[in-house]
Each structure stands twice: as C-alpha cells, then as structure tokens.
Scaffold this active site. Sequence first.
Site, PDB file in Angstrom:
ATOM      1  N   ARG A   1       0.861  -1.171   0.000  1.00  0.00           N
ATOM      2  CA  ARG A   1       0.000   0.000   0.000  1.00  0.00           C
ATOM      3  C   ARG A   1       0.902   1.227   0.000  1.00  0.00           C
ATOM      4  O   ARG A   1       2.026   1.181   0.518  1.00  0.00           O
ATOM      5  CB  ARG A   1      -0.909   0.020   1.229  1.00  0.00           C
ATOM      6  CG  ARG A   1      -1.837  -1.182   1.355  1.00  0.00           C
ATOM      7  CD  ARG A   1      -2.661  -1.080   2.624  1.00  0.00           C
ATOM      8  NE  ARG A   1      -3.613  -2.188   2.759  1.00  0.00           N
ATOM      9  CZ  ARG A   1      -3.356  -3.329   3.406  1.00  0.00           C
ATOM     10  NH1 ARG A   1      -2.166  -3.499   3.990  1.00  0.00           N
ATOM     11  NH2 ARG A   1      -4.261  -4.288   3.480  1.00  0.00           N
TER      12      ARG A   1
ATOM     13  N   LYS B   1      -2.396  -2.438   7.841  1.00  0.00           N
ATOM     14  CA  LYS B   1      -3.623  -2.030   8.525  1.00  0.00           C
ATOM     15  C   LYS B   1      -3.773  -2.780   9.848  1.00  0.00           C
ATOM     16  O   LYS B   1      -3.413  -3.946   9.954  1.00  0.00           O
ATOM     17  CB  LYS B   1      -4.835  -2.312   7.635  1.00  0.00           C
ATOM     18  CG  LYS B   1      -4.961  -1.355   6.444  1.00  0.00           C
ATOM     19  CD  LYS B   1      -6.250  -1.625   5.687  1.00  0.00           C
ATOM     20  CE  LYS B   1      -6.437  -0.628   4.560  1.00  0.00           C
ATOM     21  NZ  LYS B   1      -7.692  -0.873   3.800  1.00  0.00           N
TER      22      LYS B   1
ATOM     23  N   HIS C   1      -2.504   2.184  -6.072  1.00  0.00           N
ATOM     24  CA  HIS C   1      -3.367   1.042  -5.774  1.00  0.00           C
ATOM     25  C   HIS C   1      -3.537   0.149  -6.999  1.00  0.00           C
ATOM     26  O   HIS C   1      -3.720  -1.064  -6.864  1.00  0.00           O
ATOM     27  CB  HIS C   1      -4.727   1.522  -5.278  1.00  0.00           C
ATOM     28  CG  HIS C   1      -5.402   0.530  -4.372  1.00  0.00           C
ATOM     29  ND1 HIS C   1      -4.830   0.102  -3.199  1.00  0.00           N
ATOM     30  CD2 HIS C   1      -6.577  -0.135  -4.474  1.00  0.00           C
ATOM     31  CE1 HIS C   1      -5.636  -0.774  -2.605  1.00  0.00           C
ATOM     32  NE2 HIS C   1      -6.691  -0.944  -3.366  1.00  0.00           N
TER      33      HIS C   1
ATOM     34  N   ARG D   1      -0.792  -2.271  -6.957  1.00  0.00           N
ATOM     35  CA  ARG D   1      -1.094  -3.328  -5.978  1.00  0.00           C
ATOM     36  C   ARG D   1      -2.086  -4.329  -6.593  1.00  0.00           C
ATOM     37  O   ARG D   1      -1.935  -5.539  -6.434  1.00  0.00           O
ATOM     38  CB  ARG D   1      -1.673  -2.685  -4.711  1.00  0.00           C
ATOM     39  CG  ARG D   1      -2.034  -3.660  -3.594  1.00  0.00           C
ATOM     40  CD  ARG D   1      -2.367  -2.845  -2.343  1.00  0.00           C
ATOM     41  NE  ARG D   1      -3.197  -3.570  -1.396  1.00  0.00           N
ATOM     42  CZ  ARG D   1      -2.728  -4.393  -0.467  1.00  0.00           C
ATOM     43  NH1 ARG D   1      -1.433  -4.622  -0.374  1.00  0.00           N
ATOM     44  NH2 ARG D   1      -3.558  -4.983   0.373  1.00  0.00           N
TER      45      ARG D   1
ATOM     46  N   HIS E   1      -4.379  -9.081   3.605  1.00  0.00           N
ATOM     47  CA  HIS E   1      -5.828  -9.053   3.759  1.00  0.00           C
ATOM     48  C   HIS E   1      -6.246  -9.823   5.007  1.00  0.00           C
ATOM     49  O   HIS E   1      -5.673 -10.859   5.323  1.00  0.00           O
ATOM     50  CB  HIS E   1      -6.502  -9.667   2.529  1.00  0.00           C
ATOM     51  CG  HIS E   1      -6.477  -8.771   1.326  1.00  0.00           C
ATOM     52  ND1 HIS E   1      -6.715  -9.213   0.044  1.00  0.00           N
ATOM     53  CD2 HIS E   1      -6.244  -7.433   1.213  1.00  0.00           C
ATOM     54  CE1 HIS E   1      -6.634  -8.202  -0.800  1.00  0.00           C
ATOM     55  NE2 HIS E   1      -6.349  -7.114  -0.110  1.00  0.00           N
TER      56      HIS E   1
ATOM     57  N   TYR F   1      -9.776 -10.600  -7.299  1.00  0.00           N
ATOM     58  CA  TYR F   1      -8.718 -10.680  -8.293  1.00  0.00           C
ATOM     59  C   TYR F   1      -8.750 -11.984  -9.089  1.00  0.00           C
ATOM     60  O   TYR F   1      -7.979 -12.164 -10.027  1.00  0.00           O
ATOM     61  CB  TYR F   1      -7.338 -10.573  -7.621  1.00  0.00           C
ATOM     62  CG  TYR F   1      -7.140  -9.318  -6.814  1.00  0.00           C
ATOM     63  CD1 TYR F   1      -6.907  -8.093  -7.428  1.00  0.00           C
ATOM     64  CD2 TYR F   1      -7.187  -9.347  -5.419  1.00  0.00           C
ATOM     65  CE1 TYR F   1      -6.728  -6.937  -6.687  1.00  0.00           C
ATOM     66  CE2 TYR F   1      -7.003  -8.197  -4.671  1.00  0.00           C
ATOM     67  CZ  TYR F   1      -6.770  -6.998  -5.310  1.00  0.00           C
ATOM     68  OH  TYR F   1      -6.595  -5.861  -4.571  1.00  0.00           O
TER      69      TYR F   1
END
Length: 284
Positions: free
Chosen positions: A137, A159, A220, A223, A246, A255
């Site tokens: 990110r 995150k 992004h 990514r 994730h 994806y």
Amino acid sequence: MKKLQELIDGFLDYLVDIRGYSEATLTTYEVALRQMMEVSHFYQEDNAFVLDITPYRFQIAKKNKHTIATKLTAIHSCINYLEEQENLPIRLIAGESIKVPKSLPKPIEAQYIQEVLQSATLEEKLLISMLYGLGLRITELSTLQLSQIQPEWVQVRGKGNKVRELPLLPAIRDLINTYLANHTPKKYLFEKGNVPLNSAQLRYRLTKIFKSHGIKATPHQLRHSFATHLLNQGARIADVSELLGHATMATTQVYTKLGTAKKMNEYMKAHPLAHKGSEDSSEE
C-alpha cells in the site's frame, strides 16, 4: 499421492457402482467437479490436504442459488467420500462469504509497467518496483524504514498494525542496494531532510511517471496488478492474500476473475483440437 482427477474419478465410480446414482445426477456431479478442479487449488500442507475452491466460488457467484447449492453439494459429497472411503482428511477453503463485486479492479498490463521501468530514473524504478514487486500500500511504502529491509525479506506494518514479512526478489534487492549507495537515506527508504515522503508526494511522483507514457495509473492499481498477475500465473489465493495483508481471503477473491482474453488463450493452449491446424501444416 493420487492426483485430484484420480480421486474424483474414484468418487464418480463409487456413485455408480455402490450408490446407484442416476445418469443425470452423475453428469451434474461430474460437470461441477470438473469445473471446480480447473480453477481450484489442491495441495498438501502440514501433513494434511487442502482444497481451496475460492476461485470456483467466485466463478459461479452470479448463478442462481439453486445452481450454486447443487454444485457445492457435489463438492461436499466428494470430500465426504474422500475422508470416509479413502481415509484422506481434507480441509476445505470455500470462501463462504463471497459476493459479486460491482466492478473489478483494472490492473496495468505487465508490458506497460516494464516499458515505464526502462525509461525511469533510479528513484522512480525503486518506487514502482516496491509497489508492483511487493504489493505494498502507498502508506506502507511511505513509512517503510531501512531497518525493516533485510537481505531476503521486507517487514511491513499494515492495517490494524499487523506485521507481515514479504519475500524480497533479488532484482529489487539489487535495486535497493544501488539506490542506498547513491542517495544515502538515514532512516526511511524514501525521505527528504530525514523526514519520510508522505503518501501524497509518492503518489504524485508515480502518476507523473506513468502519465509521461500516456498511462493513467495509481499506486493502488500497481497493488491490483501485483495480485492479479500472481493469480493469473497460478499462485494460490491463500498465499496472495497473505502477501497483500488481507484480513480474509474474501477480500482477495475479486482478483480471481480472469479476463476473457486470458481464458481464450488458455483454452487455445489446452484443447487438443487447437493444435490440429499446426500439426497439419507441419505435415505438408
């Protein structure tokens, strides 16, 4: 270890010979299992077997509920057979919370990224390579410290303050070493006056690089490209999900929908009749 195809064939024989299933039901099961096998991942991990059907769940997500239930029943019945009759314990990864996204991310084709890299400066090459080569990110790259970079791994705090370790490709490691020798940052990989470049500054530099080549790109998107290109080349969704940081694989599943062009390309390479024309030409 038997191949998944052999195990499924044994299950289908069992349905006919032992359970006496009708031809129609057998065909329904066979079609569902064949479709599942084409896109799913079957592998051994920690002395156990894993069947990851998340890509298949995504593939059938737009079908009606009855059709989905029928196909999943065939898969669950096969797993029950393998566990009870073949004594083969299997952990099923099924992406139960799959939902069809309203729109799919649009990755940048690898050839365009390579073209931009060829004419980029050293700093620009590193910026692109860290985002595309590691799937970072932009906020993770902005705060990346030199102490987090090891010879073979990069430790990233993402995150929720979760830490993950990403394998460092040799080409990117060499690029980092060259960059450090030329720019000598003190604490952060990308910094100015001992202060890290923020996300907005890095994003501006990246979009400017691609815009000079007539390409509209964002951090992004790189990514997205990282994830999509890995999956298109056969990487397991569980591995890609871990690399991306994730929380669940349900996030990664967007994806897994391959483009029409790739599907056609795979079909043309795989189907026996696709090679007939070239064989005939070679005989003339």
